[in-house]
Design a protein around this motif. Structure first.
Motif, short mmCIF file in Angstrom:
data_model
loop_
_atom_site.label_atom_id
_atom_site.label_comp_id
_atom_site.label_asym_id
_atom_site.label_seq_id
_atom_site.Cartn_x
_atom_site.Cartn_y
_atom_site.Cartn_z
N PRO A 73 20.84 -16.53 101.78
CA PRO A 73 21.38 -17.88 101.61
C PRO A 73 21.92 -18.13 100.20
O PRO A 73 22.96 -18.77 100.04
CB PRO A 73 20.16 -18.77 101.91
N VAL A 74 21.25 -17.60 99.19
CA VAL A 74 21.73 -17.78 97.82
C VAL A 74 23.06 -17.05 97.62
O VAL A 74 24.01 -17.59 97.05
CB VAL A 74 20.68 -17.27 96.80
N GLY A 75 23.14 -15.81 98.13
CA GLY A 75 24.37 -15.04 98.00
C GLY A 75 25.54 -15.70 98.70
O GLY A 75 26.66 -15.74 98.15
N ILE A 76 25.32 -16.20 99.90
CA ILE A 76 26.40 -16.85 100.65
C ILE A 76 26.82 -18.14 99.96
O ILE A 76 28.02 -18.47 99.89
CB ILE A 76 25.97 -17.10 102.11
N THR A 77 25.86 -18.89 99.43
CA THR A 77 26.20 -20.12 98.71
C THR A 77 27.07 -19.81 97.49
O THR A 77 28.03 -20.53 97.19
CB THR A 77 24.93 -20.87 98.29
N LYS A 78 26.76 -18.72 96.79
CA LYS A 78 27.58 -18.31 95.65
C LYS A 78 28.99 -17.94 96.11
O LYS A 78 29.98 -18.26 95.45
CB LYS A 78 26.94 -17.14 94.93
N SER A 79 29.08 -17.27 97.27
CA SER A 79 30.39 -16.91 97.81
C SER A 79 31.21 -18.16 98.12
O SER A 79 32.42 -18.22 97.86
CB SER A 79 30.23 -16.07 99.08
N MET A 80 30.55 -19.17 98.67
CA MET A 80 31.23 -20.43 98.96
C MET A 80 31.78 -21.06 97.68
O MET A 80 32.90 -21.58 97.66
CB MET A 80 30.27 -21.38 99.67
N GLY A 81 30.98 -20.98 96.62
CA GLY A 81 31.44 -21.52 95.35
C GLY A 81 32.67 -20.82 94.83
O GLY A 81 33.60 -21.45 94.29
N LEU A 82 32.72 -19.50 95.02
CA LEU A 82 33.88 -18.73 94.56
C LEU A 82 35.14 -19.09 95.36
O LEU A 82 36.25 -19.09 94.81
CB LEU A 82 33.59 -17.23 94.66
N VAL A 83 34.98 -19.35 96.66
CA VAL A 83 36.13 -19.79 97.45
C VAL A 83 36.68 -21.10 96.89
O VAL A 83 37.90 -21.25 96.68
CB VAL A 83 35.76 -19.96 98.94
N LEU A 84 35.80 -22.04 96.64
CA LEU A 84 36.25 -23.33 96.11
C LEU A 84 36.89 -23.17 94.74
O LEU A 84 37.90 -23.82 94.43
CB LEU A 84 35.06 -24.29 96.03
#
Length: 387
Positions: A73-84
């Motif tokens: 979950p932490v890794g995916i949340t970081k990925s979401m941040g990079l998309v934004l």
């Protein structure tokens, strides 16, 4: 001046569905195609599938790389941040008139959010659907509320999008875009699949795709092991695995697939990414699609083959009579395989009809996005029951 339509894709499966629409946009005299790839397309672990997009003749205008080294979950949340962080700049450079998004994944949700801030209209495919076992459900409905044009796969889903407060004039039931591929692609022969890809078809053959059920924490290993135990008991059978996507715990499933194929190379094979042509070509020769992928719900019925749909990931979707739902337990999965091979079930398959249309979805979408006015489309109001 041509209307600039930007198609954004983050996964192999999503691109496979979008390809016929991209072909039509590219060949249109009224539209200009822009292509943005992100997510697992750019990950070596998931096959660098952006190369397939280029092989198909598309120019990729932008590549937005995001962190794919962790499926926690932490890794995916970081990925979401990079998309934004990156998508705002991408949209600023391309300045499209409209962006096209499909489905429900977290990176697509972030693309939609960036487009809203950039005041760019969004056309969304496959809204209004329900998958109760996945967090994708929340992302899908959120994308619907951020979008301006909606292309649903059934009339029931169209009504659900309207129920979410969208103006009926901008919601179109066009069928499932995946069925365009079934009608348009020249599918490969069994011999070619065997010679080129090493698939050794036997008496019984199964195409297996199993993804994590993202709303059930730490369930992937237990559920997939139940399936593996049943597969070990099946005789005269061949198993064709496609690996899990970049969801939480997806790597656990992929490691289990690798171990199974290593120990059973005479009756199994796995692919990180088959591509739409190989996947659908293989599907036409199997007895069933097994697992919890949407392809078993949407595409498989068109081939009049069975689907063993395991667990809750696809719970809530409209299903044809060719789908056998079962719990993710060893006993229930075994019962589903037993039912699959009954004479009664095989007789019923001949009368199966897909609830997701008969193709030509891309043409229906093109007709809308070339003709509809985008002036003032950003000024959305909630279409309530008083209407």
């Amino acid at each position: 001046m041509k209307r600039k339509v930007c198609v954004i894709t983050g996964t192999r499966a999503e691109y496979g569905l979008l390809k016929p629409l991209m072909d039509e946009i590219k060949s249109s005299e009224e539209l200009e195609l822009q292509v943005v790839v992100t997510g697992s397309h750019l990950s070596p672990e998931f096959g660098l599938t952006y190369k397939k997009i280029e092989e198909d003749g598309f120019l990729i205008d932008e590549k937005l790389e995001i962190l794919m080294s962790s499926d926690s979950p932490v890794g995916i949340t970081k990925s979401m941040g990079l998309v934004l962080l990156g998508m705002g700049e991408v949209l600023s450079r391309l300045n499209p008139d409209l962006i096209v998004l499909l489905g429900d994944r977290y990176e697509i949700f972030c693309c939609a959010a960036a487009a809203v801030v950039s005041c760019i209209p969004i056309a969304h495919l496959h809204g209004g659907e329900i998958t109760e076992g996945a967090m994708d459900d929340v992302f899908r409905h959120a994308i619907t509320k951020m979008s301006h044009l909606h292309f649903t796969s059934t009339e029931e889903y169209r009504q659900r999008v309207i129920q979410l407060g969208e103006n009926p004039q901008n919601v179109f039931n066009v069928g499932a875009i995946g069925n365009d591929n079934i009608k348009q692609l020249k599918l490969l022969s069994k011999e070619l699949l065997s010679n080129t890809h090493g698939i050794m078809f036997k008496k019984y053959n199964y195409l297996i795709t199993f993804h994590p059920v993202t709303l059930e924490k730490n369930s992937a290993e237990k559920q997939f092991m139940s399936l593996i135990n049943v597969l070990n008991s099946l005789e005269e059978s061949y198993f064709i695995f496609t690996k899990a996507n970049a969801d939480t715990d997806g790597r656990i499933i992929n490691q289990m697939i690798d171990e199974f194929v290593k120990n059973n190379s005479d009756k199994s094979i796995s692919f990180t990414s088959m591509g739409q042509l190989n996947y659908l070509s293989t599907m036409q020769f199997v007895d069933a699609v097994v697992g919890n992928s949407s392809s078993g719900i949407i595409e498989a019925p068109s081939f009049k083959i069975g689907t063993i749909n395991i667990g809750n990931r696809q719970k809530g979707r409209i299903k044809a009579n060719s789908i056998i739902d079962c719990d993710a337990t060893e006993n229930d999965i075994q019962f589903a395989f037993d039912k699959l091979h009954t004479s009664e079930f095989h007789e019923n398959l001949q009368n199966v009809k897909s609830p997701y249309g008969e193709g030509e979805t891309s043409s229906k979408i093109i007709n809308v996005i070339t003709s509809i006015s985008l002036e003032n489309i950003l000024k959305k109001t909630f279409y309530g029951i008083s209407h």
